[in-house]
Design a protein around this motif. Structure first.
Motif, short mmCIF file in Angstrom:
data_model
loop_
_atom_site.label_atom_id
_atom_site.label_comp_id
_atom_site.label_asym_id
_atom_site.label_seq_id
_atom_site.Cartn_x
_atom_site.Cartn_y
_atom_site.Cartn_z
N ASP A 176 36.82 27.51 31.32
CA ASP A 176 36.59 27.66 29.89
C ASP A 176 37.63 26.87 29.08
O ASP A 176 38.83 26.97 29.34
N PRO A 177 37.19 26.08 28.10
CA PRO A 177 38.14 25.33 27.29
C PRO A 177 38.85 26.23 26.29
O PRO A 177 38.36 27.29 25.91
N THR A 178 40.02 25.79 25.88
CA THR A 178 40.79 26.52 24.86
C THR A 178 40.02 26.55 23.54
O THR A 178 39.47 25.54 23.12
N LYS A 179 39.99 27.73 22.91
CA LYS A 179 39.31 27.88 21.63
C LYS A 179 40.30 27.65 20.49
O LYS A 179 41.42 28.15 20.52
N LEU A 180 39.84 26.92 19.48
CA LEU A 180 40.67 26.65 18.30
C LEU A 180 40.11 27.38 17.09
O LEU A 180 38.96 27.84 17.09
N SER A 181 40.93 27.47 16.05
CA SER A 181 40.44 27.97 14.77
C SER A 181 39.37 27.02 14.25
O SER A 181 39.44 25.80 14.47
N GLN A 182 38.38 27.57 13.58
CA GLN A 182 37.27 26.75 13.09
C GLN A 182 37.77 25.70 12.10
O GLN A 182 38.52 25.99 11.17
N GLY A 183 37.34 24.43 12.32
CA GLY A 183 37.72 23.35 11.43
C GLY A 183 39.01 22.66 11.81
O GLY A 183 39.46 21.75 11.11
N PHE A 184 39.64 23.05 12.94
CA PHE A 184 40.90 22.46 13.38
C PHE A 184 40.68 21.60 14.61
O PHE A 184 39.76 21.83 15.39
N LYS A 185 41.54 20.61 14.79
CA LYS A 185 41.46 19.74 15.95
C LYS A 185 42.87 19.42 16.44
O LYS A 185 43.87 19.74 15.77
N THR A 186 42.95 18.77 17.62
CA THR A 186 44.25 18.42 18.19
C THR A 186 44.27 16.94 18.56
O THR A 186 43.23 16.28 18.60
N VAL A 187 45.47 16.46 18.88
CA VAL A 187 45.59 15.07 19.31
C VAL A 187 45.36 14.94 20.81
O VAL A 187 45.29 13.84 21.33
N TYR A 188 45.26 16.07 21.50
CA TYR A 188 45.06 16.05 22.95
C TYR A 188 43.70 16.64 23.30
O TYR A 188 43.08 17.34 22.49
N ARG A 189 43.25 16.38 24.51
CA ARG A 189 41.98 16.91 24.97
C ARG A 189 42.05 18.42 25.17
O ARG A 189 43.11 18.97 25.48
N ALA A 190 40.92 19.08 25.02
CA ALA A 190 40.87 20.53 25.21
C ALA A 190 41.35 20.90 26.60
O ALA A 190 40.98 20.27 27.60
N LYS A 191 42.18 21.92 26.67
CA LYS A 191 42.72 22.39 27.96
C LYS A 191 41.81 23.47 28.52
O LYS A 191 41.27 24.29 27.78
N GLN A 192 41.68 23.49 29.83
CA GLN A 192 40.76 24.42 30.47
C GLN A 192 41.52 25.43 31.32
O GLN A 192 42.53 25.13 31.93
N GLY A 193 40.94 26.65 31.34
CA GLY A 193 41.47 27.70 32.20
C GLY A 193 42.78 28.27 31.72
O GLY A 193 43.35 27.86 30.71
N GLY A 194 43.26 29.27 32.45
CA GLY A 194 44.53 29.90 32.14
C GLY A 194 44.38 31.22 31.41
O GLY A 194 43.38 31.49 30.74
N LEU A 195 45.39 32.05 31.57
CA LEU A 195 45.47 33.31 30.83
C LEU A 195 45.93 32.97 29.42
O LEU A 195 46.98 32.36 29.23
N ARG A 196 45.15 33.34 28.42
CA ARG A 196 45.39 32.89 27.05
C ARG A 196 46.31 33.85 26.28
O ARG A 196 46.64 34.93 26.73
N PHE A 197 46.65 33.44 25.08
CA PHE A 197 47.56 34.22 24.25
C PHE A 197 47.00 35.60 23.94
O PHE A 197 47.74 36.59 23.95
N SER A 198 45.71 35.69 23.68
CA SER A 198 45.12 36.99 23.38
C SER A 198 45.26 37.93 24.57
O SER A 198 45.50 39.14 24.40
#
Length: 553
Positions: free
Chosen positions: A262-284
């Motif tokens: 699963d790719p990392t979810k971002l806040s709606q309307g936001f983007k990053t300079v790097y590619r979406a990261k996959q997997g991992g135990l997330r902050f939530s």
């Protein structure tokens, strides 16, 4: 050695100076004939005075020494007194605790008296790698420089300096999280603590030096974080702040079961300079697990990036009683043009949409933010847009700075620092003024309410007063006096740091609230006992310009 009397100056990110004379080692060492007593009492042949941990005659350096000599050098350095001086952000405070844990294992002892210290470690912000040449080689201001990923190397670096050489290690790591190093916490009164959960940053904002001085993002294993929080709970700590350069981008891939697709979810309307990261135990996931350890322990986190607030994080904050309803949303500017130049990955409109979403999911939320005045190319209209954003959002705390260009950043290579210093200062003062105006108005609206306050200790201005903070991180001052052990109880008890008390707010200023304690309470009793404001007033937040490490007034 002279630096045993005049402290060797070093530090975890910048190790700062007095002077270091060449080491002198006993010639008996080659024959293995030096005893521990001789090491402690050897006499300086040049001055005739006794020096701790020093022998006379043979001059060598640790870097050129055989293994047995280096081992002796470590032994010789052990049991020295070390003094820490820490500046800058809270991450530096946490780094101090990590460095002290490592040195403590090697036999160092800590002192609060600079005059008796053998080693002085000055911890500053993002300096070691950036100013290595100037500090160590050109100006010769320091004896040792260690970057934020080199704290494990501190004993060796100090041993090298003990041998009369200057030493440095500013190499950055892709893996170092100090997961196995339990920091030695020195929080005031031991009732609050910061727990580092990740290091580095991948965002590459054009003004920021962090990716170049602290390296790429890497997250500490959740098991290590949870172990530290449990330990702090057992010690009676009542508030833990999860800490990181980009804390809510946490992603633990240390265990196989965490590594999905699963790719990392971002806040709606936001983007990053790097590619979406996959997997991992997330902050939530981590925030959920941490908050379950102790229901009477407040949980905060800083510093996040607004791009990493998917709805599941916001819903968790809203639902969990001991996760503070206070969120830091660094805006940096209210102008989309400036935000683009800063490479923040969002527009003014996207940021305001996020604020609206946060307030919808967490109606009682308090918001804080960061702002930079006078960034490259900022016009007067851009500045006015920042002022309007400050007033439109309604923050309760602000961290405001005039822009100062840093070498190696994107801005230093591609942009021009073209806003005059006097204009930066004026714009900064106007932003601070906007925060203070809001604070005076909003804090006045809290008069008459009852707030649950975690007591931090004695007020700095008067021993007759105590100081603490609300869930929304507002500072509250109230008289030191015995209060009921619980609401409606007839018997009373004194109030100390680490206690929760209900405080009736009686007056306010732009910086703090004042009131009178009604009774002792607990975090689990907040909803039951606290008087709450009408929902339409919960969005009116106080604000003030503050420093990152705050103290009671």
């Amino acid at each position: 050695m002279e630096y045993l009397r005049k402290p060797l100056a070093t530090l975890p990110q910048l190790w700062k100076p007095l002077r270091c004379a060449p080491s002198k080692y006993c010639s008996k060492l080659a024959n293995g004939g030096v005893t521990s007593r001789e090491r402690r009492t050897a006499t300086d042949s040049e001055t005739g005075s006794s020096r701790r941990g020093q022998c006379a005659s043979l001059r060598v350096t640790c870097e050129a020494a055989p293994a047995e000599l280096l081992n002796w050098c470590f032994c010789c350095v052990c049991s020295r007194l070390v003094y820490f001086e820490t500046y800058g952000c809270q991450m530096n405070v946490n780094d101090t605790e990590i460095a002290w844990s490592i040195l403590q294992r090697k036999g160092y002892r800590r002192t609060a008296d600079l005059g008796e210290a053998d080693v002085v470690l000055l911890v500053t912000w993002c300096m070691a790698e950036r100013l290595k040449t100037e500090l160590l080689e050109r100006e010769k201001l320091v004896d040792v420089i260690a970057g934020p990923d080199a704290y494990r190397d501190l004993p060796r670096l100090l041993a090298v300096a003990h041998g009369g050489q200057r030493a440095s290690n500013v190499l950055l790591s892709l893996e170092e999280t100090y997961a196995d190093v339990m920091p030695v916490h020195h929080a005031p009164h031991g009732k609050s603590a910061f727990v580092s959960i990740m290091r580095g940053c991948d965002n590459m904002c054009s003004y920021c030096i962090v990716p170049f001085t602290r390296g790429r993002e890497r997250s500490r294993p959740a098991s290590s974080v949870l172990e530290e929080v449990r330990l702090l709970s057992d010690q009676g700590v009542k508030e833990v702040t999860l800490l990181g350069q980009n804390v809510n981008s946490y992603r633990d891939t240390s265990e196989e079961q965490f590594c999905g697709s699963d790719p990392t979810k971002l806040s709606q309307g936001f983007k990053t300079v790097y590619r979406a990261k996959q997997g991992g135990l997330r902050f939530s996931d981590l925030l959920d697990r941490v908050s379950r350890i102790d229901s009477d322990m407040r949980i905060r986190f800083t510093s996040p990036h607004p791009k990493d607030f998917p709805d599941e994080v916001l819903h968790l904050i809203a639902e969990r009683g001991n996760i503070c309803k206070q969120i830091h949303l660094p805006a940096q500017s209210g102008s989309s043009e400036v935000l683009t130049a800063m490479r923040r990955g969002y527009t003014r409109e996207a940021y305001l949409d996020l604020v609206e979403n946060v307030k919808r999911i967490i109606p009682e939320v308090s918001l804080s933010s960061d702002f930079i005045s006078g960034f490259c190319g900022e016009t007067e209209d851009d500045h006015q847009q920042t002022l309007s954003l400050i007033r439109e959002v309604g923050y309760n705390v602000g961290f405001l700075f005039a822009y100062s260009m840093r070498k190696k950043t994107h801005a230093s290579h591609r942009l021009q620092d073209d806003v005059p210093a006097e204009v930066k200062r004026r714009r900064l003062e106007e932003c601070i003024g906007a925060f203070r105006e809001e604070a005076a108005r909003v804090n006045a609206a809290l008069i008459g309410s009852t707030q649950l306050v975690l007591v931090e200790g004695e007020s700095k201005r008067s021993a007759k007063d105590l100081c603490g903070r609300t869930d929304g991180n507002m500072k509250v001052i109230f008289p030191r006096e015995d209060v009921a052990i619980q609401p409606a109880a007839s018997n009373a008890a004194s109030v100390h740091a680490g206690h929760y008390v209900l405080v009736k707010i009686l007056s306010s200023s732009s910086q703090s609230l004042r009131g009178r304690a009604l009774s002792h309470s607990s975090l689990s009793g907040t909803v039951k006992h606290c008087e709450t404001l009408p929902r339409h007033r919960l969005h009116e937040h106080a604000a003030s310009d503050t420093t990152m490490i705050e103290t009671c007034p």
